[in-house]
Design an enzyme around this catalytic site. Sequence first.
Site, PDB file in Angstrom:
ATOM      1  N   ALA A 194      48.835  39.431 -34.697  1.00  0.00           N
ATOM      2  CA  ALA A 194      47.664  40.194 -34.240  1.00  0.00           C
ATOM      3  C   ALA A 194      48.091  41.602 -33.814  1.00  0.00           C
ATOM      4  CB  ALA A 194      47.006  39.449 -33.082  1.00  0.00           C
TER       5      ALA A 194
ATOM      6  N   LYS B 166      53.613  25.673 -41.312  1.00  0.00           N
ATOM      7  CA  LYS B 166      54.720  26.574 -40.911  1.00  0.00           C
ATOM      8  C   LYS B 166      54.823  26.633 -39.387  1.00  0.00           C
ATOM      9  CE  LYS B 166      52.062  30.077 -39.437  1.00  0.00           C
ATOM     10  NZ  LYS B 166      52.106  30.769 -38.150  1.00  0.00           N
TER      11      LYS B 166
ATOM     12  N   THR C 169      57.199  33.378 -39.083  1.00  0.00           N
ATOM     13  CA  THR C 169      56.996  32.653 -37.833  1.00  0.00           C
ATOM     14  C   THR C 169      58.277  32.004 -37.319  1.00  0.00           C
ATOM     15  OG1 THR C 169      54.822  32.202 -38.766  1.00  0.00           O
ATOM     16  CG2 THR C 169      55.313  31.135 -36.720  1.00  0.00           C
TER      17      THR C 169
ATOM     18  N   GLU D 152      49.339  26.372 -32.017  1.00  0.00           N
ATOM     19  CA  GLU D 152      48.683  25.481 -32.975  1.00  0.00           C
ATOM     20  C   GLU D 152      49.593  24.357 -33.488  1.00  0.00           C
ATOM     21  OE1 GLU D 152      45.652  25.480 -33.204  1.00  0.00           O
ATOM     22  OE2 GLU D 152      44.702  27.226 -34.113  1.00  0.00           O
TER      23      GLU D 152
HETATM   24  N1  LIG Z   1      47.457  35.748 -32.823  1.00  0.00           N
HETATM   25  C1  LIG Z   1      47.960  35.907 -34.056  1.00  0.00           C
HETATM   26  O1  LIG Z   1      48.900  36.685 -34.262  1.00  0.00           O
HETATM   27  C2  LIG Z   1      47.379  35.136 -35.213  1.00  0.00           C
HETATM   28  C3  LIG Z   1      47.666  35.550 -36.515  1.00  0.00           C
HETATM   29  C4  LIG Z   1      47.159  34.832 -37.593  1.00  0.00           C
HETATM   30  C5  LIG Z   1      46.357  33.729 -37.360  1.00  0.00           C
HETATM   31  N2  LIG Z   1      46.083  33.353 -36.081  1.00  0.00           N
HETATM   32  C6  LIG Z   1      45.252  32.162 -35.900  1.00  0.00           C
HETATM   33  O2  LIG Z   1      44.018  32.525 -35.308  1.00  0.00           O
HETATM   34  C7  LIG Z   1      43.515  31.435 -34.547  1.00  0.00           C
HETATM   35  C8  LIG Z   1      43.108  31.960 -33.173  1.00  0.00           C
HETATM   36  O3  LIG Z   1      44.303  32.445 -32.561  1.00  0.00           O
HETATM   37  P1  LIG Z   1      44.305  33.589 -31.478  1.00  0.00           P
HETATM   38  O4  LIG Z   1      45.655  34.198 -31.505  1.00  0.00           O
HETATM   39  O5  LIG Z   1      43.153  34.522 -31.635  1.00  0.00           O
HETATM   40  O6  LIG Z   1      44.137  32.720 -30.161  1.00  0.00           O
HETATM   41  P2  LIG Z   1      43.656  33.195 -28.734  1.00  0.00           P
HETATM   42  O7  LIG Z   1      44.047  32.108 -27.794  1.00  0.00           O
HETATM   43  O8  LIG Z   1      44.148  34.564 -28.451  1.00  0.00           O
HETATM   44  O9  LIG Z   1      42.074  33.272 -28.843  1.00  0.00           O
HETATM   45  C9  LIG Z   1      41.250  32.186 -29.155  1.00  0.00           C
HETATM   46  C10 LIG Z   1      39.819  32.594 -28.880  1.00  0.00           C
HETATM   47  O10 LIG Z   1      38.958  31.528 -29.284  1.00  0.00           O
HETATM   48  C11 LIG Z   1      37.949  31.406 -28.305  1.00  0.00           C
HETATM   49  N3  LIG Z   1      37.393  30.056 -28.357  1.00  0.00           N
HETATM   50  C12 LIG Z   1      38.008  28.892 -28.056  1.00  0.00           C
HETATM   51  N4  LIG Z   1      37.153  27.862 -28.226  1.00  0.00           N
HETATM   52  C13 LIG Z   1      35.990  28.383 -28.643  1.00  0.00           C
HETATM   53  C14 LIG Z   1      34.718  27.839 -28.968  1.00  0.00           C
HETATM   54  N5  LIG Z   1      34.497  26.521 -28.921  1.00  0.00           N
HETATM   55  N6  LIG Z   1      33.733  28.679 -29.354  1.00  0.00           N
HETATM   56  C15 LIG Z   1      33.962  30.001 -29.424  1.00  0.00           C
HETATM   57  N7  LIG Z   1      35.139  30.590 -29.121  1.00  0.00           N
HETATM   58  C16 LIG Z   1      36.130  29.787 -28.734  1.00  0.00           C
HETATM   59  C17 LIG Z   1      38.665  31.699 -26.991  1.00  0.00           C
HETATM   60  O11 LIG Z   1      37.735  32.028 -25.972  1.00  0.00           O
HETATM   61  C18 LIG Z   1      39.545  32.854 -27.391  1.00  0.00           C
HETATM   62  O12 LIG Z   1      38.875  34.081 -27.280  1.00  0.00           O
HETATM   63  C19 LIG Z   1      44.652  30.393 -34.483  1.00  0.00           C
HETATM   64  O13 LIG Z   1      44.381  29.338 -35.373  1.00  0.00           O
HETATM   65  C20 LIG Z   1      45.876  31.157 -34.934  1.00  0.00           C
HETATM   66  O14 LIG Z   1      46.821  30.344 -35.609  1.00  0.00           O
HETATM   67  C21 LIG Z   1      46.551  34.033 -35.007  1.00  0.00           C
HETATM   68  O1  LIG Z   2      51.844  33.357 -32.727  1.00  0.00           O
HETATM   69  P1  LIG Z   2      51.771  32.261 -33.761  1.00  0.00           P
HETATM   70  O2  LIG Z   2      52.970  31.381 -33.714  1.00  0.00           O
HETATM   71  O3  LIG Z   2      50.467  31.525 -33.658  1.00  0.00           O
HETATM   72  O4  LIG Z   2      51.828  32.947 -35.185  1.00  0.00           O
HETATM   73  C1  LIG Z   2      50.896  33.917 -35.539  1.00  0.00           C
HETATM   74  C2  LIG Z   2      50.667  33.951 -37.021  1.00  0.00           C
HETATM   75  O5  LIG Z   2      50.224  32.704 -37.477  1.00  0.00           O
HETATM   76  C3  LIG Z   2      51.858  34.422 -37.806  1.00  0.00           C
HETATM   77  O6  LIG Z   2      51.480  34.561 -39.156  1.00  0.00           O
END
Ligand SMILES: NC(=O)c1ccc[n+]([C@@H]2O[C@H](COP(=O)([O-])OP(=O)(O)OC[C@H]3O[C@@H](n4cnc5c(N)ncnc54)[C@H](O)[C@@H]3O)[C@@H](O)[C@H]2O)c1
Ligand SMILES: O=P(O)(O)OC[C@H](O)CO
Length: 320
Positions: free
Chosen positions: A134, A185, A242, A270
Amino acid sequence: MSVSVLGSGAFGTALAISLAGNGPVTLWSRNGDQAKQMRAARENATRLPSIALPADITVTADIAEALRAATLLLAVPMQKLRSALQDHAPALRGKTLVACCKGIELTSGLGPVAVIKESVPDARVALLTGPSFADDIAHGLPTALTLACEDTELGKALQTELTTANLRLYRTTDTIGAELGGALKNVMAIGCGAAIGAGLGDSARAALMTRGFAEMQRFAAMRGARADTLMGLSGLGDLVLTCSSELSRNYRFGLSLGLNQPFDSQMTVEGVATARAMSDIAAKEGLDMPISATVADLSHGAYSVTEAIQNLLNRPLKEE
Ligand SMILES: NC(=O)c1ccc[n+]([C@@H]2O[C@H](COP(=O)([O-])OP(=O)(O)OC[C@H]3O[C@@H](n4cnc5c(N)ncnc54)[C@H](O)[C@@H]3O)[C@@H](O)[C@H]2O)c1
Ligand SMILES: O=P(O)(O)OC[C@H](O)CO
């Protein structure tokens, strides 16, 4: 077309920032106070501090406002996806829903695409996945992701709509392969973090990544994925990122296990639930997945990293 991002965590906010380069974006938070704070400060202080939200992002806690868009990016944790969809299911009918989460649902063993199809049967479904932090996306660093959609024409339209100046999207119709690469992964990243945390060295990490990738390929083949999908951004690409960066929460969680240190329970990791889901399914299907099973047990404190490695090393010798 117009885009909303549902879920204002790290990834949802980063995607909104990148997409704002293409035009107006709505970023929805389920938390009214958080939305208010983000509107006032023009930043996501908890998840992406010190990164300004562009003026083209409208932050709202009003779901009706977010649902005006035709394309909705679902950036919530995998284990929360079903409840997030159920909360708004009637209003989501006919929308294009793009899952942005990585994991396997523990209760059903399903990935995000199948969970969306079950929860909103008449939605148009796609998946956005691949190697990306992110923080990198929010800073505008170059990133390449996979847009997976069974419907080729919809996939092409989404690829065009969601590609931004620094976010380049590749396309596939293999949603199963793309979602499994991203889910599995994370399990291997926990294992690699644990190995490094316990001082087992980079050679051990390379072995875990390679043999872990063999498990990913085996599992994905059993689920009907295409072998070449696993070799792409959503599989190998994300595995490499990762398992080798401390920016990863899954990797850092593993590190904490290896170092025997506490970990912030509010952090989205996750791989913990996915390791359990994956090894339960593998056991039922008779698939050999020793690293996944070890990570599942390790994550729940069943044994120490040293014991886990001994278990893996003492397995009967076999052909590669
Ligand atoms: N953070 C990264 O770098 C990244 C990169 C790629 C993919 N992802 C994927 O994105 C997904 C989210 O990760 P993240 O980093 O944003 O997590 P995060 O913990 O930062 O945010 C999750 C968000 O989801 C919201 N949420 C939880 N339950 C909910 C519900 N029932 N209804 C509505 N909103 C809800 C929370 O309030 C929070 O704002 C994960 O599956 C992660 O693997 C994250
Ligand atoms: O911070 P993680 O381990 O959820 O990884 C973020 C992304 O999935 C990387 O691609």
